[in-house]
Design an enzyme around this catalytic site. Structure first.
Site, PDB file in Angstrom:
ATOM      1  CE  LYS A  76     113.172  25.516 -65.087  1.00 36.61           C
ATOM      2  NZ  LYS A  76     114.033  26.422 -63.174  1.00 36.61           N
TER       3      LYS A  76
ATOM      4  CD  GLU B 258     131.110  30.884 -64.464  1.00 36.24           C
ATOM      5  OE1 GLU B 258     130.306  31.762 -65.353  1.00 36.24           O
ATOM      6  OE2 GLU B 258     130.149  29.984 -64.311  1.00 36.24           O
TER       7      GLU B 258
ATOM      8  CB  CYS C 214     127.509  35.009 -67.506  1.00 32.14           C
ATOM      9  SG  CYS C 214     126.763  35.937 -68.284  1.00 32.14           S
TER      10      CYS C 214
ATOM     11  N   GLY D 145     122.770  30.412 -68.430  1.00 32.83           N
ATOM     12  CA  GLY D 145     122.997  29.211 -66.634  1.00 32.83           C
ATOM     13  C   GLY D 145     124.457  28.268 -67.092  1.00 32.83           C
ATOM     14  CB  SER D 146     125.715  25.316 -64.954  1.00 31.28           C
ATOM     15  OG  SER D 146     124.905  24.570 -65.969  1.00 31.28           O
ATOM     16  CB  THR D 147     129.320  25.143 -69.120  1.00 31.94           C
ATOM     17  OG1 THR D 147     129.652  26.405 -68.935  1.00 31.94           O
ATOM     18  CG2 THR D 147     130.171  24.308 -70.051  1.00 31.94           C
TER      19      THR D 147
ATOM     20  N   GLY E 104     124.134  23.335 -70.324  1.00 27.85           N
ATOM     21  CA  GLY E 104     124.384  24.112 -71.630  1.00 27.85           C
ATOM     22  C   GLY E 104     124.804  22.881 -72.672  1.00 27.85           C
TER      23      GLY E 104
ATOM     24  CD  GLU F  32     125.215  34.532 -71.240  1.00 29.59           C
ATOM     25  OE1 GLU F  32     126.151  34.212 -70.694  1.00 29.59           O
ATOM     26  OE2 GLU F  32     124.261  35.211 -71.010  1.00 29.59           O
TER      27      GLU F  32
HETATM   28  P1  NAI Z   1     122.131  25.848 -63.764  1.00 27.71           P
HETATM   29  O1  NAI Z   1     122.561  26.009 -65.200  1.00 27.71           O
HETATM   30  O2  NAI Z   1     121.655  24.734 -63.132  1.00 27.71           O
HETATM   31  O3  NAI Z   1     120.554  26.514 -63.528  1.00 27.71           O
HETATM   32  C1  NAI Z   1     119.981  27.700 -64.923  1.00 27.71           C
HETATM   33  C2  NAI Z   1     118.260  26.722 -65.236  1.00 27.71           C
HETATM   34  O4  NAI Z   1     118.914  25.947 -65.783  1.00 27.71           O
HETATM   35  C3  NAI Z   1     117.733  27.234 -63.919  1.00 27.71           C
HETATM   36  O5  NAI Z   1     116.741  27.705 -64.772  1.00 27.71           O
HETATM   37  C4  NAI Z   1     117.898  25.898 -63.518  1.00 27.71           C
HETATM   38  O6  NAI Z   1     116.403  25.305 -62.376  1.00 27.71           O
HETATM   39  C5  NAI Z   1     118.085  24.652 -65.109  1.00 27.71           C
HETATM   40  N1  NAI Z   1     118.210  23.847 -65.227  1.00 27.71           N
HETATM   41  C6  NAI Z   1     118.829  23.013 -64.169  1.00 27.71           C
HETATM   42  N2  NAI Z   1     118.838  21.610 -64.948  1.00 27.71           N
HETATM   43  C7  NAI Z   1     118.804  21.018 -65.787  1.00 27.71           C
HETATM   44  C8  NAI Z   1     118.480  21.148 -67.141  1.00 27.71           C
HETATM   45  N3  NAI Z   1     119.045  19.423 -66.483  1.00 27.71           N
HETATM   46  N4  NAI Z   1     117.471  21.011 -68.440  1.00 27.71           N
HETATM   47  C9  NAI Z   1     117.295  21.684 -68.173  1.00 27.71           C
HETATM   48  N5  NAI Z   1     116.383  22.828 -67.443  1.00 27.71           N
HETATM   49  C10 NAI Z   1     117.858  23.138 -66.303  1.00 27.71           C
HETATM   50  O7  NAI Z   1     122.873  26.823 -63.066  1.00 27.71           O
HETATM   51  P2  NAI Z   1     123.025  26.951 -61.603  1.00 27.71           P
HETATM   52  O8  NAI Z   1     123.182  25.374 -60.989  1.00 27.71           O
HETATM   53  O9  NAI Z   1     121.842  27.483 -60.652  1.00 27.71           O
HETATM   54  O10 NAI Z   1     125.062  27.525 -61.186  1.00 27.71           O
HETATM   55  C11 NAI Z   1     125.653  26.865 -61.294  1.00 27.71           C
HETATM   56  C12 NAI Z   1     126.354  27.312 -61.614  1.00 27.71           C
HETATM   57  O11 NAI Z   1     126.634  27.625 -63.146  1.00 27.71           O
HETATM   58  C13 NAI Z   1     127.174  28.891 -60.559  1.00 27.71           C
HETATM   59  O12 NAI Z   1     127.647  28.792 -60.283  1.00 27.71           O
HETATM   60  C14 NAI Z   1     127.788  29.470 -62.389  1.00 27.71           C
HETATM   61  O13 NAI Z   1     128.616  28.715 -62.299  1.00 27.71           O
HETATM   62  C15 NAI Z   1     126.683  29.536 -63.407  1.00 27.71           C
HETATM   63  N6  NAI Z   1     125.891  30.143 -63.653  1.00 27.71           N
HETATM   64  C16 NAI Z   1     126.055  30.906 -64.822  1.00 27.71           C
HETATM   65  C17 NAI Z   1     125.432  31.246 -65.382  1.00 27.71           C
HETATM   66  C18 NAI Z   1     125.302  32.466 -66.242  1.00 27.71           C
HETATM   67  O14 NAI Z   1     124.581  33.578 -66.892  1.00 27.71           O
HETATM   68  N7  NAI Z   1     126.357  32.101 -67.527  1.00 27.71           N
HETATM   69  C19 NAI Z   1     123.587  31.851 -64.864  1.00 27.71           C
HETATM   70  C20 NAI Z   1     123.277  30.913 -63.254  1.00 27.71           C
HETATM   71  C21 NAI Z   1     124.855  30.329 -63.409  1.00 27.71           C
HETATM   72 MG    MG Z   2     122.445  23.769 -61.447  1.00 31.74          MG
END
Ligand code: NAI
Ligand code: MG
Length: 483
Positions: free
Chosen positions: A188, A394, A296, A240-242, A245, A262
């Protein structure tokens, strides 16, 4: 968009976009076909540089997730797990070659949908995505050499959830090692950047992969959660976000699902007095400003040794005067659009926090922003301290905090004193200082006299709240096998 102290101005050099084919509406890629979502729902995906709608994208619900996981499970049992490594490799090589053939189109769509400068998507994201498929295709028939004297076995169905900062590259990081080791996939992409993953679905269809081996479904957090909770999923890979995670880790506690995470970072980029200063300044700019700081492993905390602090800061400011923020499709653009309105608001809230914490803020007067779309000026917070929120948290935008230090012990202590441990950078003329520092840094990757360099052969991943497990290299096979 031109710097007032320039001796010349750049004429616009837009990349052509006529060859980038985007459909009006995208369905879910399940079992080798594009199928209508059982949810009957679609959502808009936009261009963050002008807020125009690019396409309608299907929103997968629990039933759709179940269809995708069932297709992946059937494909796994019926043929993929029985196929020889050499046969799997042929398919993965094919995907790599088609990504190369269609790299121009993919780069344009990546920039249209994600906001990143075309220079980044054209020269980094898309070629590196192809290279990941090439690299792991090479391992598929050599797994007994990757794990000598052991018999690696595939796990089954991998559910892979990726973010919006490197949409196609993250898909490649996830899919390539999973297929090479004999697993099938449900992937996804993030809700704000689904288009290159859907293009990849078309490529996978063109490459005649057995139906169900790779399924690509779109949706929001609920869709991701349904993937994580599906009983027939054997392995979860998340970037994605901590916060998310941690939710995933809780959700699978007590199951035998394997997990790699990650998550975020807050990397220290450390400049010693004996560093090549001009090179370091370029590395600092590359580390935090290019890619809008949506990285990241971005070098978001600069540590400069006291003796060169004034020189580094003044050269950095001068370099910032020349950065071009604007149209992601313009080949001159250094810094494209912030990926979404939410992310821009998050960054802006941190700009306020930094100012309220009493820090000196610097943004170049020469840097003008487009009127439409989501853009942010590259920003310095000078005179920052460990206790500042802008240092600890972050931001994920083009915002750099600057701290000074005197001794190597002091900077190691400060650099490590943070919840994250993904990456770091060090700039010095002395090899012994590099080795001293790298051995004491609690960071998965440490770059020396360079920054943000990637290669498919080299493992990547973090410590502490930055997650666990490695992607890339030989190490990247490990999370997809059992013995
Ligand atoms: P997010 O962690 O919400 O989204 C990442 C992915 O996880 C997306 O595909 C989203 O649809 C999915 N997701 C969201 N909630 C989920 C859940 N409960 N269960 C399974 N999958 C889920 O990140 P978001 O809201 O886009 O960004 C928030 C912050 O996270 C950013 O401001 C940044 O600080 C950090 N981030 C870190 C990244 C990295 O490369 N480590 C990448 C993107 C964001
Ligand atoms: Mg989010």
């Amino acid at each position: 968009m031109t710097a007032s102290n320039f001796t010349w101005e750049y004429a616009p050099a837009p990349e052509a976009k006529d060859h980038a084919k985007i459909k009006k509406q995208y369905d879910l890629f399940i079992n080798g076909q594009f199928v209508k979502p059982q949810s009957k729902k679609y959502f808009e995906t936009i261009n963050p540089a002008n807020e125009e709608v690019l396409a309608q994208v299907a929103e997968a619900n629990e039933k759709d997730v179940n269809a995708a996981v069932t297709a992946a499970k059937t494909a796994y049992d019926k043929y993929w797990k029985k196929l020889s490594g050499a046969e799997r490799a042929k398919y993965i090589f094919r995907i790599a070659r088609v990504i190369q053939e269609r790299s121009r189109e993919l780069a344009v769509i990546e920039s249209l949908n994600g906001g990143k400068a075309i220079r980044e998507s054209r020269d980094f994201d898309i070629p590196t995505a192809a290279n990941h498929f090439f690299y792991y295709a090479g391992w598929a028939d050599k797994l007994e050499y990757a794990f000598p004297n052991r018999t690696p076995q595939s796990l089954g169905v991998a559910a892979q959830i990726i973010p919006w900062n490197f949409p196609l590259l993250m898909a490649a990081w996830k899919i390539a090692p999973a297929l090479a080791t004999g697993n099938t996939v449900v992937l996804k992409p993030a809700e704000s950047t689904p288009l290159t993953a859907l293009k990849l679905a078309e490529i996978i269809q063109d490459c005649d992969l057995p139906p169900g081996v790779v399924n690509i479904i779109t949706g929001f957090g609920n869709t991701g959660a349904a993937m994580v909770n599906h009983p027939q999923v054997n392995k979860i890979a998340f970037t994605g976000s901590t916060d998310v995670g941690k939710i995933i880790q809780k959700a699978i506690a007590g199951t035998d699902k394997k997990l790699t995470l990650e998550l975020g970072g807050k990397a220290a980029n450390i400049v010693f007095e004996d560093a090549p200063i001009n090179q370091a300044v370029e590395g600092i700019v590359n580390g935090i400003f290019f890619n809008q700081g949506h990285v990241c492993c971005a070098g978001s905390r600069l540590f400069v040794q006291e003796g060169v602090a004034d020189e580094v800061i003044s050269k950095l400011k001068a370099r910032m005067d020349t950065l071009i923020v604007g149209d992601p499709l313009d080949k001159n653009t250094d810094i494209g659009a912030i990926n979404s309105k939410e992310q821009l608001e998050k960054i802006k809230s941190y700009l306020k926090i930094g100012v309220n914490e009493g820090l000196e803020i610097f943004q170049s007067d020469a840097c003008a922003l487009p009127k439409k779309g989501f853009f942010c000026k590259p920003t310095l917070f000078i005179g920052a301290a460990q206790s500042n929120r802008v240092v600890q948290e972050e931001i994920f935008g083009p915002v750099l905090t600057i701290q000074t230090f005197r001794t190597i012990e002091e900077v190691i202590e400060k650099a490590n004193n943070i919840p994250y441990g993904l990456s770091a950078g060090v700039w010095t003329d002395k090899g012994s200082k590099i080795f001293n520092l790298t051995s004491k840094m609690r960071a998965g990757v440490v770059w020396a006299n360079t920054y943000n360099k990637f290669d498919p052969t080299s493992p990547f991943g973090g410590y502490k709240e930055s997650g666990f497990g490695r992607e890339g290299g030989l190490h990247g096979l490990m999370p997809y096998v059992k013995f």
